[in-house]
Design an enzyme around this catalytic site. Structure first.
Site, PDB file in Angstrom:
ATOM      1  N   TYR A 434       1.031  -1.198  -0.022  1.00 47.40           N
ATOM      2  CA  TYR A 434      -0.274  -0.227   0.031  1.00 47.40           C
ATOM      3  C   TYR A 434       0.907   1.076  -0.444  1.00 47.40           C
ATOM      4  O   TYR A 434       2.035   0.951   0.084  1.00 47.40           O
ATOM      5  CB  TYR A 434      -1.019  -0.011   1.009  1.00 47.40           C
ATOM      6  CG  TYR A 434      -0.886  -0.029   2.397  1.00 47.40           C
ATOM      7  CD1 TYR A 434       0.697  -0.123   2.918  1.00 47.40           C
ATOM      8  CD2 TYR A 434      -1.376  -0.417   3.821  1.00 47.40           C
ATOM      9  CE1 TYR A 434       0.753   0.095   4.604  1.00 47.40           C
ATOM     10  CE2 TYR A 434      -1.940  -0.299   4.427  1.00 47.40           C
ATOM     11  CZ  TYR A 434      -0.073  -0.519   5.061  1.00 47.40           C
ATOM     12  OH  TYR A 434       0.289  -0.031   6.987  1.00 47.40           O
ATOM     13  N   GLU A 435       0.409   2.366  -0.323  1.00 51.74           N
ATOM     14  CA  GLU A 435       0.567   3.211  -0.208  1.00 51.74           C
ATOM     15  C   GLU A 435       1.839   3.852  -1.503  1.00 51.74           C
ATOM     16  O   GLU A 435       3.180   4.636  -1.664  1.00 51.74           O
ATOM     17  CB  GLU A 435       1.433   4.229   0.929  1.00 51.74           C
ATOM     18  CG  GLU A 435       0.749   4.142   2.096  1.00 51.74           C
ATOM     19  CD  GLU A 435      -0.656   4.843   1.673  1.00 51.74           C
ATOM     20  OE1 GLU A 435      -0.783   5.762   1.260  1.00 51.74           O
ATOM     21  OE2 GLU A 435      -1.184   4.388   2.211  1.00 51.74           O
ATOM     22  N   GLY A 436       1.617   2.363  -2.246  1.00 53.56           N
ATOM     23  CA  GLY A 436       2.252   2.885  -3.979  1.00 53.56           C
ATOM     24  C   GLY A 436       3.355   1.520  -3.415  1.00 53.56           C
ATOM     25  O   GLY A 436       4.277   1.192  -3.112  1.00 53.56           O
TER      26      GLY A 436
END
Length: 589
Positions: A434-436
């Protein structure tokens, strides 16, 4: 029940002996004397060890419950959040103008490690709120700040970020959520968002959603995205929660880990919102939150590794199996602790070296943020921007590796639930995604960060490491051989990789992108090499706690001798270019 002990002693060493937290010359940092930081971290440790850590397994076993469009968090979570809020932990580094304590981000980062290591799923609720606070603080109007920030700082209202939709994740230009302007200046938001952490829960009075959406006249792609504030309950004339907005949780994702955090499908059915920032500038505003989130995820990575390392270390001290090759260490017992065996030592040393090096890197990053914000240091701002994808991806890749190594130490006992290690492995795994995803972080590093502003930030980093080597070379032959020589060799590998990327980027972009992940890891190893050299230097001149300092230096030597040489492997991979990666036709997969 697996226990957790906050590493306050090591944190104090990094804060004061390595970073000189109270000697930076940054406004506000002069308050961070040793007594103050020790008091703050000791109190954080008490909350983490006695309240949050015991709930970690509860959160995993019970998970969140979805009942009539409402999410119930696991037993004990609401009371724990009350304790977090009542202790002032939601306000540490927030603006005093809105009820914050105004402490440096560095001390908030240290406390965040303690809380995340104790119970990652729980602390995500507050972590996301802090990111939403920063976005509103940076881009909101005076009225928006006055309405939302005091309640978020006080922990009464929480926050989320809403980016991903069923048809798009990284490619945000494909967003379909619509924002229809209304005569009163508000907007009606319609669409669906998925994988929204903390999207619905029972911990706060209200939830402030930050939502990316498109205006009717928006241009195509990411340039047509705006950002909107969409509260769960519409504030009334007195600023308190009023009528329920038409935003709801449509379901919970069934996940591998972090069961105690609600990962929601959010449905917006003409929900009332107001624009945050300028039209069509939503992605820039959201990146204020995303960049903080990426650094926080890097922290989560090594913090989960730290928790797992503690469990593995204690098991290795207690478990009796076999005899030491150099002679019995426990002659009165039936066998020696497995800590005496070389391969167990290797695994524990790898964990210890990565965790302590990661802590120093994240704390240094937090100090750069303080310097950028409080002293308006543009060089520090550029440097932390460069390091953000490295911190996020390298420390989460290595954090997951660390948890798996920790699970390996007890053997079969690490695979079953009793030790608690299998939960840590499952929880940590999301940090790489997550978050890229970490692949996206590597592409961000190569495609954006290296060339930003003519490459000034990366040149500043290379000069910083070169300067450290030059400053300390020749003063101590053991330090030269154990730290400076391997650091210089790793820096040379990084320089060669950067030169390759510079050439490939202009002539053969696939060659550059095929090596992006290796470059990020090479960069990460040099960062940790610098951190370990700085820590070893600080330990060598410290007059306190000789045993602690000796262990610090020995762990640093292990990192420099056994882990830092990975830069050669990464350089060799980079220099193979795209040919081995792209060799197969698509139908051959």
């Amino acid at each position: 029940m697996p226990s957790y002990t906050a590493p306050v002693r090591d944190m104090m060493f990094v804060l004061h002996d390595v970073l000189g937290a109270d000697r930076h010359g940054i406004p506000g940092n002069e308050e961070l004397d040793r007594d103050t930081t020790a008091a703050i971290l000791t109190e954080a440790a008490k909350l983490a060890e006695t309240v949050l850590a015991p709930l970690n397994r509860t959160g995993d076993a019970q998970g969140c419950r979805f009942e009539n469009a409402t999410v119930r968090t696991p037993e004990g979570f609401p009371a724990a959040f009350d304790a977090l809020r009542d202790g002032g932990w939601t306000a540490l580094d927030c603006d005093p103008a809105y009820g914050g304590q105004g402490l440096p981000h560095l001390i908030s980062t240290a406390a965040s490690e303690i809380f995340s290591a104790a119970n990652m799923a729980f602390y995500m609720y507050q972590g996301l709120t802090h990111g939403a606070y920063n976005a509103i603080h940076a881009h909101g109007s005076a009225a928006q700040k006055a309405l939302y920030l005091p309640k978020m700082v006080a922990g009464r209202w929480s926050g989320t970020m809403n980016l991903t939709e069923p048809q798009c994740g990284t490619d945000l230009g494909l967003i379909r959520t619509r924002a229809e302007p209304q005569p009163d200046g508000s907007y009606r938001i319609t669409g669906q968002k998925i994988w929204i952490s903390a999207g619905e829960h029972d911990l706060t009075e209200n939830i402030v959603h930050l939502v990316l959406a498109r205006l009717p006249d928006a241009p195509e792609g990411v340039r047509g995205i705006s950002l909107f504030v969409v509260p769960k309950y519409l504030p009334g004339p007195d600023g308190e929660p009023g009528a329920r907005n038409t935003v709801s949780c449509a379901g919970l994702e069934q996940k591998m880990g972090i069961h105690g955090n609600a990962t929601c499908v959010m449905q917006y059915d003409g929900a009332v919102g107001e624009m945050l920032g300028a039209p069509h500038a939503g992605l820039r505003a959201m990146f204020t939150m995303m960049n903080e989130a990426r650094l926080s995820v890097g922290l989560q990575g090594y913090a989960q590794g730290a928790r797992a390392y503690q469990m593995a270390r204690e098991f290795a001290r207690d478990r009796l199996q076999g005899r030491a090759l150099t002679g019995a260490r426990n002659p009165e017992g039936p066998a020696d602790p497995i800590l005496v065996h070389a391969d167990v030592r290797r695994m524990l040393m790898e964990q210890k070296a990565m965790v302590e090096g990661g802590r120093a890197l994240v704390f240094w990053g937090a100090a750069l943020i303080d310097r950028a914000r409080r002293a308006e240091d543009r060089e520090a701002e550029a440097l932390i921007s460069l390091l953000t994808p490295v911190i996020k991806a390298f420390l989460t890749d290595k954090g997951v590796e660390t948890t798996v190594l920790a699970q390996q130490v007890p053997g079969g006992a690490g695979y079953v639930r009793d030790t608690g290690l299998e939960q840590i492995v499952r929880d940590a795994r999301i940090t790489m995604i997550y978050e890229g995803t970490n692949g996206i972080q590597a592409l961000d590093l190569v495609g954006r960060k290296l060339g930003a502003d003519g490459g000034k930030a990366v040149m500043a980093f290379l000069a910083l490491v070169t300067g450290f080597i030059a400053e300390h070379q020749g003063q101590d032959s053991d330090f030269d051989a154990g730290f400076l020589t391997p650091l210089a060799a790793a820096l040379e590998d990084l320089g060669a990789a950067l030169r390759y990327m510079q050439t490939a980027g202009s002539t053969a972009p696939l060659d550059a992108l095929s090596g992006a992940g290796d470059l990020l890891h090479l960069f990460g190893h040099v960062c940790l090499g610098l951190m370990w050299a700085r820590m070893a230097r600080a330990a060598a001149v410290s007059a306190e706690d000789a045993a602690f300092c000796a262990a610090k230096i020995a762990t640093g030597r292990f990192y420099m001798a056994r882990l830092l040489p990975a830069t050669r492997l990464h350089l060799a991979r980079i220099e193979t270019g795209a040919a081995p990666v792209m060799a197969l036709d698509e139908e051959a997969f």
